[in-house]
Design a protein around this motif. Structure first.
Motif, short mmCIF file in Angstrom:
data_model
loop_
_atom_site.label_atom_id
_atom_site.label_comp_id
_atom_site.label_asym_id
_atom_site.label_seq_id
_atom_site.Cartn_x
_atom_site.Cartn_y
_atom_site.Cartn_z
N LEU A 160 -10.89 -96.99 75.91
CA LEU A 160 -10.03 -96.24 74.98
C LEU A 160 -9.02 -97.22 74.40
CD1 LEU A 160 -9.22 -93.29 73.97
CD2 LEU A 160 -7.38 -93.47 75.66
N LEU A 161 -9.08 -97.44 73.09
CA LEU A 161 -8.11 -98.29 72.41
C LEU A 161 -7.11 -97.38 71.72
CD1 LEU A 161 -10.53 -100.96 70.89
CD2 LEU A 161 -9.54 -100.87 73.15
N TYR A 162 -5.83 -97.68 71.88
CA TYR A 162 -4.83 -96.77 71.34
C TYR A 162 -3.66 -97.51 70.72
CZ TYR A 162 -2.38 -97.58 75.82
OH TYR A 162 -1.75 -98.15 76.91
N PHE A 216 -7.68 -88.83 67.22
CA PHE A 216 -8.83 -89.55 67.78
C PHE A 216 -9.97 -89.56 66.77
CE2 PHE A 216 -12.73 -89.44 70.58
CZ PHE A 216 -12.60 -90.71 71.11
N PHE A 217 -10.58 -90.75 66.55
CA PHE A 217 -11.76 -90.83 65.71
C PHE A 217 -12.98 -90.93 66.61
CE2 PHE A 217 -13.29 -91.60 61.34
CZ PHE A 217 -14.63 -91.83 61.62
N LEU A 218 -13.85 -89.94 66.51
CA LEU A 218 -15.05 -89.86 67.33
C LEU A 218 -16.24 -90.45 66.58
CD1 LEU A 218 -16.32 -88.57 69.97
CD2 LEU A 218 -16.83 -86.60 68.55
N ASN A 219 -16.74 -91.59 67.02
CA ASN A 219 -17.89 -92.20 66.37
C ASN A 219 -19.15 -91.44 66.77
OD1 ASN A 219 -19.73 -93.89 65.14
ND2 ASN A 219 -19.31 -95.67 66.43
N ASN A 220 -19.93 -91.00 65.80
CA ASN A 220 -21.10 -90.18 66.11
C ASN A 220 -22.37 -91.01 66.36
OD1 ASN A 220 -21.88 -90.96 63.54
ND2 ASN A 220 -21.83 -88.91 62.64
N ASP A 221 -22.22 -92.29 66.63
CA ASP A 221 -23.37 -93.13 66.93
C ASP A 221 -23.80 -92.93 68.39
OD1 ASP A 221 -25.26 -95.14 66.12
OD2 ASP A 221 -24.19 -96.54 67.41
N MET A 236 -14.44 -95.50 61.31
CA MET A 236 -13.62 -95.55 62.52
C MET A 236 -12.75 -96.81 62.52
SD MET A 236 -14.83 -95.66 66.54
CE MET A 236 -15.77 -97.19 66.35
N GLN A 237 -13.37 -97.94 62.17
CA GLN A 237 -12.61 -99.19 62.14
C GLN A 237 -11.43 -99.11 61.17
OE1 GLN A 237 -13.86 -100.23 64.92
NE2 GLN A 237 -14.02 -102.36 64.26
N ALA A 238 -11.70 -98.58 59.99
CA ALA A 238 -10.66 -98.50 58.97
C ALA A 238 -9.54 -97.54 59.39
CB ALA A 238 -11.27 -98.05 57.64
N ALA A 239 -9.92 -96.41 59.97
CA ALA A 239 -8.92 -95.41 60.35
C ALA A 239 -7.99 -95.93 61.44
CB ALA A 239 -9.62 -94.13 60.82
N PHE A 240 -8.54 -96.65 62.41
CA PHE A 240 -7.71 -97.14 63.51
C PHE A 240 -6.90 -98.36 63.08
CE2 PHE A 240 -7.23 -99.35 67.73
CZ PHE A 240 -6.36 -98.41 68.28
N SER A 241 -7.51 -99.26 62.32
CA SER A 241 -6.81 -100.47 61.88
C SER A 241 -5.60 -100.14 61.00
CB SER A 241 -7.76 -101.38 61.08
OG SER A 241 -8.81 -101.83 61.88
N SER A 242 -5.74 -99.12 60.18
CA SER A 242 -4.67 -98.76 59.26
C SER A 242 -3.56 -97.95 59.92
CB SER A 242 -5.24 -97.96 58.10
OG SER A 242 -5.71 -96.69 58.56
N GLY A 243 -3.84 -97.42 61.10
CA GLY A 243 -2.87 -96.57 61.78
C GLY A 243 -3.06 -95.10 61.52
N GLU A 244 -4.09 -94.76 60.77
CA GLU A 244 -4.35 -93.34 60.49
C GLU A 244 -4.79 -92.62 61.76
OE1 GLU A 244 -7.32 -90.52 57.79
OE2 GLU A 244 -7.23 -92.68 57.42
N ALA A 245 -5.67 -93.23 62.53
CA ALA A 245 -6.10 -92.65 63.81
C ALA A 245 -5.32 -93.30 64.95
CB ALA A 245 -7.59 -92.87 64.01
N ALA A 246 -4.91 -92.49 65.91
CA ALA A 246 -4.11 -93.00 67.03
C ALA A 246 -4.96 -93.62 68.12
CB ALA A 246 -3.25 -91.88 67.62
N MET A 247 -6.21 -93.15 68.26
CA MET A 247 -7.08 -93.61 69.35
C MET A 247 -8.53 -93.68 68.89
SD MET A 247 -5.59 -91.37 72.58
CE MET A 247 -5.48 -89.82 71.64
N VAL A 248 -9.28 -94.62 69.49
CA VAL A 248 -10.72 -94.71 69.31
C VAL A 248 -11.32 -95.18 70.63
CG1 VAL A 248 -10.68 -95.23 66.82
CG2 VAL A 248 -10.59 -97.10 68.49
N ASN A 266 0.94 -104.00 70.00
CA ASN A 266 0.86 -102.55 69.75
C ASN A 266 -0.50 -101.98 70.14
OD1 ASN A 266 1.94 -100.06 68.80
ND2 ASN A 266 0.77 -100.29 66.90
N LEU A 267 -1.48 -102.86 70.41
CA LEU A 267 -2.82 -102.39 70.78
C LEU A 267 -2.89 -102.15 72.28
CD1 LEU A 267 -5.78 -101.82 69.97
CD2 LEU A 267 -6.25 -104.24 70.44
#
Length: 413
Positions: free
Chosen positions: A144-146, A178-183, A242-254, A275-276
């Motif tokens: 879990l990266l947050y 949280f961004f849930l990757n559907n892979d 997912m990468q974009a959402a977390f890198s930009s700060g839009e998503a709090a966790m992945v 901060n990671l």
């Protein structure tokens, strides 16, 4: 699993102090190495490869191969008696290549003599039918990266269970928590956490449509239904979104692996790398999370004209010293136990955070068809998360695909 590598072919030659004259007549003295790592990693592997060649007196030619096409490219080349002498293989590819006789049996070489320093899980990926066909390069798993600031500002601790994540969502912006990757690979922590699996290799049974796995997938979709997570319904772009959402700060966790950290640290949310945050993947209950074992191994092509030089090359590339350099510079996880005692490795925060994760990581089935289990699951998981099928129907369809196309000799259930 590994980095989503993209890259263009890059070729260099590192000439050692000796050429083919320093080797036996049966050895060409030149090793071609196909590196399947991504652009953040390949310069470091290239530099280590050059150093190994210089030190041990042979030539090395390093060629980077885009990860997505590397396996097929290797099989096509090897089938015709061509291709690299050494290949950086994803762990799931090793038994497949061994069954096809595209990689050399290393059981009687120095590479298989003393493996006690290697971690048990990655070492398991090097075996096929009791023989050794590979040497572990790096290992990985999911965590879990947050975003520490986001969680701290919301008064939220890193969740240990999926229910805790769901409960925290209201404080973290609902779906943006949280961004849930559907892979398919990212479904495994849900599946393993519930005690499920894709196949039972020992019993030759397909178990992907078990009751435990139905529950596992319903847990994942429950996060979406509760507006505690978001996903990309387009499976093709799920990872990049997912990468974009977390890198930009839009998503709090992945949930992601150590290979992704370098990209995250380029993002606006992590200009301060402190901060990671990194924590074990949540599970159905505290301590019950179970992320999969991933990583890469070195293999030698069957029929190589540079076998002895290739053995020297892998010995150097997989040494404690080389693994420590890789961990220090890239934050990738060593496969040797003693490498974790290195001061530079201990000082790397990413490695330190992932080390306990790898100790409890769940082994995947090391069968020739292991890598082929993901495509049907990817379709079924994405269809279920998108609401196109219920969990049981989606998993029944996956089981049917396994039986018809992947492990045809297995029984269902």
């Amino acid at each position: 699993m590994t980095a989503m590598a993209t890259g263009v072919a890059l070729v260099l030659t590192a000439c050692g102090s000796g050429g083919s004259s320093s080797n036996s007549g049966s050895d060409s003295g030149e090793v071609t190495f196909w590196d399947t790592s991504g652009p953040n990693e390949s310069p470091v592997f290239k530099k280590i490869a050059e150093g190994c060649a210089t030190k041990d007196g042979y030539k090395v030619k390093v060629e980077t191969q885009a990860f997505d096409g590397a396996l097929n490219n290797y099989k096509t080349a090897a089938q015709g008696g061509q291709g690299p002498d050494v290949f950086r293989s994803e762990v799931a590819w090793v038994p497949q290549l061994a069954k096809l006789s595209y990689v050399a049996d290393l059981s009687d070489t120095d590479l298989a003599k003393d493996t006690s320093d290697f971690l048990e899980a990655p070492l398991g990926s090097t075996k096929y039918e009791g023989k050794t066909y590979a040497v572990p390069q790096v290992t990985d798993s999911l965590a879990l990266l947050y975003n520490k600031k986001k969680l701290a500002d919301a008064g939220v601790e890193p969740p240990k269970t999926w229910d805790e994540l769901k409960a925290a969502a209201a404080k973290l912006g609902g779906e943006k928590s949280f961004f849930l990757n559907n892979d398919a690979y990212y479904a495994l922590p849900f599946i393993y956490g519930e005690g499920g699996d894709l196949v039972d290799a020992a019993a030759k049974k397909i178990v992907v449509n078990s009751a435990a796995n139905v529950k596992a997938l319903e847990t994942a979709k429950g996060l979406l239904d509760a507006k505690a997570a978001t996903t990309a319904l387009d499976a093709t772009n799920s990872y990049s979104n997912m990468q974009a959402a977390f890198s930009s700060g839009e998503a709090a966790m992945v949930v992601n692996g150590p290979w992704a950290v370098a990209d995250y640290l380029k993002g606006a949310a992590f200009t301060d790398k402190a901060n990671l945050g990194i924590a074990p993947v949540p599970g159905p209950s505290a301590g019950k999370g179970s992320a999969p074992v991933g990583g890469h191994d070195y293999v030698i092509r069957q029929g190589t004209k540079a076998k002895q030089s290739s053995i020297k090359f892998i010995t150097c590339m997989a040494s404690v010293e080389s693994q420590a350099t890789i961990a220090k510079e890239l934050g990738l996880l060593p496969t040797r136990k003693s490498a974790y005692q290195n001061a530079d490795v201990k000082a790397n925060e990413v490695v330190a955070a992932f080390e306990p994760v790898t100790k409890v990581a769940h082994e995947r089935p090391w069968i020739p068809e292991g890598g082929e289990l993901f495509d049907p699951l990817k379709v079924g998981y994405a269809d279920f998360l998108a609401g196109k099928k219920d969990a049981k129907t989606a998993l029944d369809d996956v089981a049917k695909a396994y039986k018809e196309k992947v492990v045809t000799e297995y029984s269902i259930g």
